[in-house]
Write an enzyme that holds these catalytic residues in place. Structure first.
Site, PDB file in Angstrom:
ATOM      1  N   ASP A 177      11.922 -58.117  30.139  1.00 19.64           N
ATOM      2  CA  ASP A 177      10.565 -58.443  29.679  1.00 19.64           C
ATOM      3  C   ASP A 177      10.499 -58.651  28.177  1.00 19.64           C
ATOM      4  O   ASP A 177       9.483 -59.121  27.666  1.00 19.64           O
ATOM      5  CB  ASP A 177       9.592 -57.305  30.027  1.00 19.64           C
ATOM      6  CG  ASP A 177       9.574 -57.015  31.494  1.00 19.64           C
ATOM      7  OD1 ASP A 177       9.524 -57.982  32.261  1.00 19.64           O
ATOM      8  OD2 ASP A 177       9.621 -55.835  31.867  1.00 19.64           O
ATOM      9  N   CYS A 234      -2.704 -24.090  23.188  1.00 20.69           N
ATOM     10  CA  CYS A 234      -1.414 -24.777  23.217  1.00 20.69           C
ATOM     11  C   CYS A 234      -0.595 -24.424  21.982  1.00 20.69           C
ATOM     12  O   CYS A 234       0.607 -24.186  22.062  1.00 20.69           O
ATOM     13  CB  CYS A 234      -1.593 -26.291  23.256  1.00 20.69           C
ATOM     14  SG  CYS A 234      -2.625 -26.869  24.573  1.00 20.69           S
ATOM     15  N   CYS A 280      -4.961 -28.096  22.356  1.00 19.90           N
ATOM     16  CA  CYS A 280      -5.952 -27.067  22.066  1.00 19.90           C
ATOM     17  C   CYS A 280      -5.330 -25.898  21.326  1.00 19.90           C
ATOM     18  O   CYS A 280      -4.126 -25.859  21.104  1.00 19.90           O
ATOM     19  CB  CYS A 280      -6.560 -26.561  23.367  1.00 19.90           C
ATOM     20  SG  CYS A 280      -5.289 -25.867  24.431  1.00 19.90           S
ATOM     21  N   ASP A 336       8.133 -53.404  30.683  1.00 20.06           N
ATOM     22  CA  ASP A 336       8.931 -52.296  30.152  1.00 20.06           C
ATOM     23  C   ASP A 336      10.412 -52.588  30.069  1.00 20.06           C
ATOM     24  O   ASP A 336      11.136 -51.890  29.386  1.00 20.06           O
ATOM     25  CB  ASP A 336       8.734 -51.049  31.023  1.00 20.06           C
ATOM     26  CG  ASP A 336       9.532 -51.117  32.294  1.00 20.06           C
ATOM     27  OD1 ASP A 336       9.563 -52.221  32.895  1.00 20.06           O
ATOM     28  OD2 ASP A 336      10.130 -50.113  32.684  1.00 20.06           O
ATOM     29  N   ASP A 339       4.723 -57.012  34.562  1.00 18.39           N
ATOM     30  CA  ASP A 339       6.051 -56.858  35.138  1.00 18.39           C
ATOM     31  C   ASP A 339       5.866 -55.897  36.308  1.00 18.39           C
ATOM     32  O   ASP A 339       4.859 -55.207  36.389  1.00 18.39           O
ATOM     33  CB  ASP A 339       6.973 -56.267  34.067  1.00 18.39           C
ATOM     34  CG  ASP A 339       8.235 -55.702  34.654  1.00 18.39           C
ATOM     35  OD1 ASP A 339       8.881 -56.432  35.417  1.00 18.39           O
ATOM     36  OD2 ASP A 339       8.561 -54.546  34.358  1.00 18.39           O
TER      37      ASP A 339
END
Lengths: 52, 726
Positions: free
Chosen positions: B629, B48, B45, B625, B448
């Protein structure tokens, strides 16, 4: 119909003006951060650090 | 805050030198300091923007800050000696999450230039199209003879340079395809534009009635619009991928004769001694020569429990050093590390993915030859019937223009731009061009465990059952350590709002635990076997006697339970493949309601399992992750990796989940299905238009006016339909 001699160049000139404006916005990178710019324009604080 | 050096005309030769030196010094100073790029995933925004910019400008040493909200990035010009980590901690204090990016990896200038170039071509085409259409109004409203010729000539003067400039991308791509003896969509497009302009010019010279300049230009404009959208989507994906790569700057701390120096990973050679700090990732495969610590192998094997290591232990690139400083002798670097061994696996699977034919390709394969054939048949039929080559060519050109894949060229890019944008707002980055379509076809999901369904971070079990005094004492000890279990103990104490007692002589024995003095008594917190207790848990001891044992568990990632439940209600089979032991996997599977689970899987077995499912005709979505994997991620029909994943896993995955909330995966599947439906609808709209227009053009009834109207309206219909996927 003689008026066409003026009207056609004028209409083309206006079109080119628009094209030139578009070219300028592109050159000055105004499409880099559309999200940020739409918020920045409504901020109350003065932007002391405009993009160079 | 750059100072502008205004140098006026010099009064004397010597005057020239002064400002020149000042300018050089200024440049030198600016060169010494640097530009730091920060990724700001949470900003959204106006407040921010102001918060980040003002917050950083208040820091000494910060010269300039510019936030880009679209890319969620900040570019900061800093003076020499200001570390990016200082900026990050400052922003963290202000409540903004930030990560420094490796500027060298981020060079998106190439794709930026292409995007601007395409946009300029689009602008020129749009300008020309508008003007020629207005000029055509005069012709359509009945201008004859010299007036009609004048307007035709004006249109020609605008259209010719415009087509030469704006339609270049199509001509180039068509020429490339023809050179390779292939047909692509750009061949009929180039042919239609070229023929339309050529024939219109011929008609204009011969004082003809019809010119197709406006049709040729609107064709160029709408197709370029499709190209621009396409480029925008791919550019966003590319810059996102580059950003992910830049998050982990590949450096190592090498111990040389003159102390430690930071070097790029590519410069590390076998036999080099490297220092690995607590909390850092092991950069290369190697053997520990000095120091003791504990190692987190979750990325590699899926085990959640840390493994103690000492001198002589073998470490793999990608593992995380937890407690003590380690000195490592490199045994394998670069291509030879286990990490890179997996890269081969990935590249083989990548090739398989690039062979996936997208809907657009499939449509083009049928469409391109058909269009040419149709135009040719039209030409032959008319020349046989009338013997007039000019009329026959006219029919052929109007057939080409009307059937030209204008709507087709917009149908896919418009939908994928809108959908990718929507996914981005949901916290998902689509990295691969066809990932969205493959996501829509998914009929089985494989997860996973560690780091994917769970956070890969321990938390204290039954913290409320531990006596307050004991927990506070343990937390006071744990404060001095960065070990994940220590942090879990501190978090548990904070959660109960306990005041921590004061301890003195706090020391950490890397790989074992922490000890300190509390009211004159020796208290210790650490591994059970270190404190003479049984099991693998963590124990708090006073004067060498264990008083309480802590148990830890790996917490679920937010949204995980919701995601599994949603997938089950949609009837998608869910499978859990983990490298962790059977106990924790069974517990997790039961708590989530997954019946189909396997524990103790080796990395190769995971990939094999996914491949077997694919052979059985399943389109598998793999969510994972870890390093273990990577093979499965690459093997699956489509794959998602969380942003916390190891770089290798993020590279192998088609989609990266930036949001911590796992339930967004279900949302992604839904959006992908909508996108696929819109694309198919768009194809139907285009086909319907063609079904009406082709017989008319074939019968020689299509005038330039009707061609222009049919084409524009079908393109607009298709774009509006794409916007509905919002």
């Amino acid at each position: 119909m003689d008026v066409l001699v003026y009207l056609i160049p004028v209409s083309l000139g206006l079109g080119l003006l628009g094209l030139g404006a578009f070219w300028w916005t592109l050159r000055s990178r105004q499409y880099d951060d559309p999200e940020g710019d739409k918020h920045r324009i409504l901020r109350t604080d003065y932007d002391e650090h405009p993009k160079e | 805050m750059a100072m502008a050096e205004q140098t006026g005309p010099a009064a004397c030769p010597g005057c020239l030198v002064g400002p020149e030196i000042a300018r050089r010094a200024d440049e030198g100073r600016r060169g010494e300091g640097g530009t730091v790029q920060l990724a700001l995933p949470t900003i959204h925004c106006a407040a921010c923007i102001s918060g980040v910019e003002r917050g950083l400008l208040d820091m000494p040493g910060v010269n300039d800050v510019r936030v880009n909200l679209t890319r969620k990035r900040a570019t900061v010009r800093v003076a020499d000696g200001l570390e990016p980590s200082a900026l990050v901690s400052r922003l963290a204090a202000l409540g903004y999450e930030a990560q420094p990016l490796d500027t060298a990896t981020l060079s998106a200038s190439e794709s930026d230039r292409t995007a601007r170039d395409l946009l300029m071509r689009l602008g020129v085409a749009g300008f020309a199209m508008m003007n020629v259409m207005l000029l055509s109004v005069a012709v359509w409203s009945g201008a004859t003879d010299a007036t009609r010729d004048l307007f035709h000539w004006l249109s020609a003067m605008i259209a010719l340079p415009t087509v030469l400039y704006s339609a270049q991308p199509f001509f180039r791509s068509a020429a490339g395809a023809l050179r390779g003896r292939r047909l692509n969509m750009d061949v009929p497009i180039s042919l239609a534009i070229g023929l339309a302009v050529g024939m219109s010019l011929f008609e204009t010279i011969n004082h003809g009635e019809h010119a197709y300049f406006d049709a040729a230009l609107s064709l160029t404009f709408f197709l370029l619009a499709g190209r621009v959208l396409d480029q925008k989507t791919r550019g966003a994906a590319r810059s996102a991928a580059a950003e992910l790569a830049a998050l982990e700057s590949p450096v190592a701390l090498r111990l040389g004769t003159e102390g430690a120096e930071t070097v790029r990973l590519s410069e590390v050679a076998v036999g080099d001694l490297l220092s690995v700090r607590p909390g850092a990732r092991v950069p290369v495969d190697g053997v520990v020569t000095e120091g003791e610590s504990e190692i987190d192998r979750a990325f590699l094997t899926g085990e959640t429990d840390p493994v103690p290591v000492g001198t002589g232990a073998e470490l793999r690139a990608g593992e995380v050093n937890l407690t003590g400083l380690l000195t490592l002798q490199a045994t394998a670097v670069g291509e030879d590390t286990l990490l890179h061994g997996l890269a081969d696996l990935v590249s083989v699977a990548e090739e398989a993915k690039s062979r996936y034919t997208s809907l657009a390709d499939r449509a083009a394969r049928i469409y391109a030859p058909l269009v040419h054939l149709l135009a040719l048949v039209g030409f032959i039929v008319w020349i046989a019937a009338t013997g007039d080559a000019r009329v026959a060519l006219g029919v052929a050109v109007s057939l080409l223009i009307i059937t030209c894949p204008c709507a087709l060229g917009l149908a896919v890019p418009a939908v994928s731009t809108v959908s990718s944008g929507r996914l981005y707002r949901q916290g998902l980055l689509v990295k691969h061009g066809t990932a969205l379509e493959r996501l829509a076809e998914v009929d089985a999901v494989v997860f996973d465990k560690t780091g994917t369904l769970t956070l890969g971070r321990p938390s204290l079990v039954a913290a409320e059952d531990v006596p307050a005094e004991t927990l506070a004492l343990a937390a006071a000890l744990a404060q001095g350590s960065d070990h994940p279990r220590s942090r879990a103990v501190v978090a548990a104490a904070e959660g109960r709002g306990l005041a921590l007692p004061e301890v003195t002589e706090l020391t950490e024995l890397p790989g074992y635990g922490v000890s300190a003095l509390y009211r004159g008594e020796r208290v210790q917190l650490g591994r059970a076997d270190w404190l003479g207790s049984e099991g693998s848990g963590t124990v708090l001891a006073r004067e060498g006697v264990a008083i309480v044992s802590f148990a830890f568990r790996d917490d679920l990632r937010p949204g995980a339970a919701q995601l599994v439940a949603t997938l089950k209600t949609r009837g998608l089979p869910v499978r859990l493949l983990s490298g962790d032991g059977e106990g924790p996997v069974r517990d997790l599977a039961q708590s989530l309601g997954i019946e189909d689970w396997r524990a103790g899987m080796l990395p190769g077995e995971k990939a094999e399992d996914v491949a077997r499912m694919a052979e059985a005709g399943r389109k598998v979505l793999m969510v994972g992750d870890g390093l273990n994997d990577v093979g499965a991620l690459a093997q699956a029909h489509v794959s998602i990796a969380p942003a916390s994943a190891l770089e290798a896993a993020r590279v192998a995955a088609d989609v990266v989940l930036v949001s911590p909330d796992l339930s967004r995966v279900a949302e992604a599947l839904r959006i992908a299905r909508i996108a696929r439906r819109r694309i198919l609808e768009n194809f139907s709209i285009a086909a319907l238009y063609n079904a009406i227009a082709i017989p008319l053009a074939f019968a020689g009834l299509a005038t330039p006016l009707s061609a222009a109207i049919a084409m524009s309206s079908s393109s607009i219909m298709v774009s509006l339909n794409a916007l509905r996927s919002r």
